[in-house]
Write a protein that holds these residues in place. Structure first.
Motif, short mmCIF file in Angstrom:
data_model
loop_
_atom_site.label_atom_id
_atom_site.label_comp_id
_atom_site.label_asym_id
_atom_site.label_seq_id
_atom_site.Cartn_x
_atom_site.Cartn_y
_atom_site.Cartn_z
N ALA A 209 11.46 -11.49 -2.80
CA ALA A 209 11.97 -10.40 -3.31
C ALA A 209 10.92 -9.13 -2.84
O ALA A 209 11.00 -8.31 -2.52
CB ALA A 209 12.21 -10.33 -4.91
N ASP A 210 9.45 -9.57 -3.20
CA ASP A 210 8.31 -8.60 -2.77
C ASP A 210 8.42 -8.28 -1.54
O ASP A 210 8.37 -7.13 -1.00
CB ASP A 210 7.08 -9.23 -3.33
CG ASP A 210 6.81 -9.39 -4.74
OD1 ASP A 210 7.81 -8.69 -5.51
OD2 ASP A 210 5.88 -10.09 -5.16
N LEU A 211 8.42 -9.43 -0.68
CA LEU A 211 8.51 -9.13 0.91
C LEU A 211 9.58 -8.13 1.27
O LEU A 211 9.70 -7.10 2.19
CB LEU A 211 8.38 -10.39 1.65
CG LEU A 211 7.24 -10.97 1.52
CD1 LEU A 211 7.17 -12.48 2.55
CD2 LEU A 211 6.15 -10.33 2.73
N LEU A 212 10.85 -8.41 0.79
CA LEU A 212 11.89 -7.59 1.28
C LEU A 212 11.98 -6.09 0.73
O LEU A 212 12.30 -5.29 1.35
CB LEU A 212 13.27 -8.21 0.64
CG LEU A 212 13.89 -9.70 1.20
CD1 LEU A 212 14.97 -9.97 0.66
CD2 LEU A 212 14.15 -9.26 2.56
N ALA A 213 11.37 -6.13 -0.50
CA ALA A 213 11.17 -4.69 -0.86
C ALA A 213 10.24 -3.95 -0.05
O ALA A 213 10.41 -2.86 -0.03
CB ALA A 213 10.52 -4.92 -2.42
N LYS A 214 9.32 -4.51 0.29
CA LYS A 214 8.25 -3.89 1.18
C LYS A 214 8.96 -3.78 2.47
O LYS A 214 8.66 -2.58 3.08
CB LYS A 214 7.11 -4.90 1.29
CG LYS A 214 5.79 -4.29 1.57
CD LYS A 214 4.62 -5.50 1.42
CE LYS A 214 3.28 -4.92 2.24
NZ LYS A 214 2.50 -6.19 2.46
N ALA A 215 9.53 -4.87 3.02
CA ALA A 215 10.24 -4.34 4.33
C ALA A 215 11.21 -3.09 4.06
O ALA A 215 11.53 -2.56 5.16
CB ALA A 215 10.74 -5.56 4.65
N ASP A 216 11.74 -3.06 3.19
CA ASP A 216 12.70 -2.18 3.06
C ASP A 216 12.03 -0.66 3.02
O ASP A 216 12.63 0.32 3.17
CB ASP A 216 13.50 -2.17 1.67
CG ASP A 216 14.71 -1.31 1.54
OD1 ASP A 216 15.67 -1.12 2.62
OD2 ASP A 216 15.09 -0.82 0.52
#
Ligand SMILES: [Zn+2]
Length: 706
Positions: free
Chosen positions: A104-111
């Motif tokens: 979730a964190d990585l996706l939020a960051k990627a987003d």
């Protein structure tokens, strides 16, 4: 036409096919060829010639009709278009939650939105994930490559970057379509999945092993891997191997085609095209993931294949891409693995089975019990030390565990349920196959008899080799070939002495494929000469536990023949240079065992000279070490020596306290030069290092013997 084929040709073709099939079978079962490549090639060549001469004899199942005629060491190595990584494992809820949080964190960051308002960010601020799950199958990972709908490659994972193309075996798997069932196949589609052996098939196989008193195969996975190594696809078919998809590699659409954008979509798509896919469960919260994991645990043993967990992946391909991978595994995927399953039952008896190399392994017979989907009636006890450490006894109620579908093991006894008639498990005092003496070395128990049927093939190969009997023309390949004879044409080769009796079988040896009159006669001359090598070489050739070339040399220096050795006490042997209690005892046990006495008697009867060539009257071993002229010296060996092979001489010099190195430098004290010594010799001359020839060496070694 068929009537014109002579009967002897037909018979020969049948015999060749049988022999080739037999070699193949051994290859895939042991993953080693017993029939050497050369002879194998000869057989196939002869068969090809006959089939060419009489085309009516060609059948579709003839070994010549295979893409490659023989099992080879390696298949063609192919580079994966996209690396094939393995997935990381988790063993508890906490680890699963942690993984989900990271994702979730990585996706939020990627987003790039930090979870706030979208607008131009990668996922438009929507980083909600769906999880796609399927059972984790314990098999061999393979990547199928379809080009324009046709299967063109099936590559094992290998090291992840490149693997072996095993397409012919994979084609024999019924759940792998040769052609995708679709009007518009994608230009490229790589389907990744697992090849496995269904549990029923595996159990049948092991039941047969048990019936024959042989150790069982460890697990279906190893059996699958072994089967896939064979180049004859018929084994893949016979063993009923299956394939189930669980991912993708490279994908390229056909013109105007839309490709799936998630795993669940991919699964539906390829299933329609005829590829078997396991049931995919899609959920949208980590709580639902955990609930599914729990639910599946109860039913997983209803599966036809071994499953040891659940694979959890992020469903959406664009999210997968954004998450990427570590150096080891993709971040968007992980496997939850279930703990091993246990049950309790009664241990009824223990058998000691002899494996390769002469180890005796304890196997428990149990009151049949249902564990992890199968009825278990045997389990391993590992070794005698484990048995003692856990205090496992016969008639005990024991915990039995099946970890990862590997063969079951006895974990520990239930102390509170120990009956009065519980019996300690004793290690065997003799080999259960040949009744020869056994030796315990650490936790392991070995049969000491080198002629034990479980070990004899390997031992014979050593026996005839360089430094031992040194028989030209009788190598590993010929030994296998001779031992493969059967029926009325059988040439016995069960004992060391049989080597020397081969001279009685000249005619039949000549008839063996690949051997001719000339090579047989040369071999028989070599065998005859080998009778005179003396006690040292015979002893080191027998491969008695702990008795290698240096121990044999010590023995040969102290005892003038085998009879003298037979009268020695354990204490006398133990007093020899470099002999310890275990070595002395093992040797003594063997010399005085029925099997040992028989081995020596047979050799003597076959005309083998068992007197020592190395005997030194009143040899004093206390002098061998430090007082040797070679003690403390750095020595380099070069050229060919007549009386020693290099390894042997190195060992002897080291026993004399010398250090043997590979290249000549200022630090070298002595160069021992045999025939045709080259650059090392020249360098020694340049550096003015002492050079010793073989006659001097022999004299010095003799002198140092006292
Ligand atoms: Zn044995």
């Amino acid at each position: 036409m068929a009537t014109r084929i002579p009967k002897d040709v037909k018979d020969r073709v049948a015999a060749l096919r049988k022999q080739i099939a037999e070699a193949d079978r051994e290859y895939y079962e042991d993953a080693s060829t017993s029939l050497a490549d050369y002879f194998y090639d000869q057989l196939v060549k002869e068969l090809e010639d006959l089939e060419q001469q009489y085309p009516d004899l060609v059948t579709p199942d003839s070994p010549t009709q295979r893409v490659s005629g023989k099992p080879v060491e390696g298949f063609e190595t192919v580079r994966h278009a996209i690396p094939m990584m393995s997935i990381s494992n988790s063993y508890n809820e906490e680890a699963v939650r942690k993984w989900a949080k990271q994702v979730a964190d990585l996706l939020a960051k990627a987003d790039g939105s930090g979870g706030g308002s979208g607008g131009g960010s990668l996922f438009g601020g929507d980083v909600a994930v769906r999880y796609a799950m399927d059972p984790k199958i314990d098999g061999v990972a393979v990547s199928l490559r379809y080009e324009n709908g046709r299967l063109v490659q099936a590559v094992t994972r290998g090291d992840g970057v490149q693997g072996d193309d095993i397409i012919n075996n994979v084609r024999a798997i019924s759940t792998v379509p040769d052609e995708l069932k679709t009007q518009t196949p994608p230009a490229v589609l790589e389907v990744r999945g697992e090849v496995y052996m269904p549990l029923v098939a595996f159990e049948k196989l092991n039941a047969r092993q048990a019936e024959q008193g042989k150790p069982e195969f460890a697990n279906p996975r190893n059996m699958t891997a072994g089967t896939l190594k064979s180049l004859d696809p018929k084994y893949t078919r016979e063993r009923g191997l299956c394939f189930t998809a669980h991912g993708k590699g490279e994908m390229k659409a056909a013109a105007g085609q839309a490709l799936p954008t998630s795993y669940s979509e991919l699964a539906r798509w390829i299933q329609k095209m005829g590829v078997l896919v396991n049931t995919v469960t899609v959920v949208d919260s980590i709580e639902a993931v955990l609930a599914h994991i729990k639910e599946f645990e109860a039913s997983r043993h209803d599966q036809t294949m071994g499953t040891d967990g659940v694979v959890v992946r992020i469903d959406d391909f664009s999210q997968q891409e954004a998450l990427g991978a570590t150096s080891k595994s993709p971040r968007w995927c992980m496997a939850y693995k279930y703990p091993a399953e246990q049950a309790t039952t009664i241990l009824k008896k223990v058998d000691w089975l002899v494996g390769k190399g002469g180890t005796l392994t304890p196997r428990a017979t149990l009151e049949p019990v249902f564990i992890a989907g199968t009825t278990v009636s045997h389990a391993t006890l590992h070794n005698i030390e484990e048995i003692r450490r856990k205090d496992i006894r016969i008639n005990d109620t024991v915990f039995v565990e099946k970890a990862g579908e590997i063969i079951p093991q006895v974990v520990k006894p239930v102390a509170s349920k120990r009956p009065k008639d519980a019996l300690p498990i004793d290690p065997p005092d003799k080999c259960t196959v040949c009744e020869g003496p056994v030796e315990q070395d650490g936790p392991k128990i070995y049969c000491v008899n080198p002629e034990c049927p479980g070990q004899i093939a390997e031992k014979l190969k050593w026996f005839v080799g360089r430094g031992q009997m040194d028989i030209d023309g009788l190598g590993e390949k010929t030994i296998d070939l001779i031992r493969a004879t059967s029926g009325p044409d059988r040439i016995p080769l069960e004992h060391f002495a049989d080597v020397f009796l081969l001279t009685d079988h000249r005619e039949r040896l000549i008839e063996l494929d690949g051997l001719g009159e000339k090579s047989v006669d040369a071999m028989l001359v070599g065998i005859d000469q080998a009778k005179q090598r003396g006690m040292r070489r015979v002893l080191s050739g027998l491969g008695i536990r702990h008795i290698g070339s240096s121990a044999s040399r010590t023995l040969a220096r102290h005892f003038k023949d085998v009879n003298a050795l037979l009268t020695a006490t354990v204490e006398e042997i133990e007093a020899l240079y470099d002999f310890g209690t275990v070595t002395a005892q093992t040797l003594h046990d063997w010399l005085h065992s029925e099997q040992g006495k028989e081995t020596l008697q047979r050799l003597q009867d076959a005309g083998v000279d068992l007197t020592s060539r190395d005997y030194v009257e009143a040899a004093d071993d206390a002098l061998t070490g430090p007082s040797s002229p070679f003690a403390g010296k750095t020595i380099v060996l070069t050229g060919t020596l007549e009386n020693y092979d290099r390894t042997e001489l190195k060992e002897i010099l080291e026993q004399h306290g010398a250090k043997v190195t590979g290249s000549v430098s200022k630090k070298t004290d002595l160069v021992i030069a045999g025939e045709n010594a080259g650059s090392k010799y020249e360098k020694a001359v340049q550096l003015e290092i002492e050079i010793m020839d073989e006659p001097t060496l022999l004299k010095q070694l003799g002198a140092s013997n006292g």
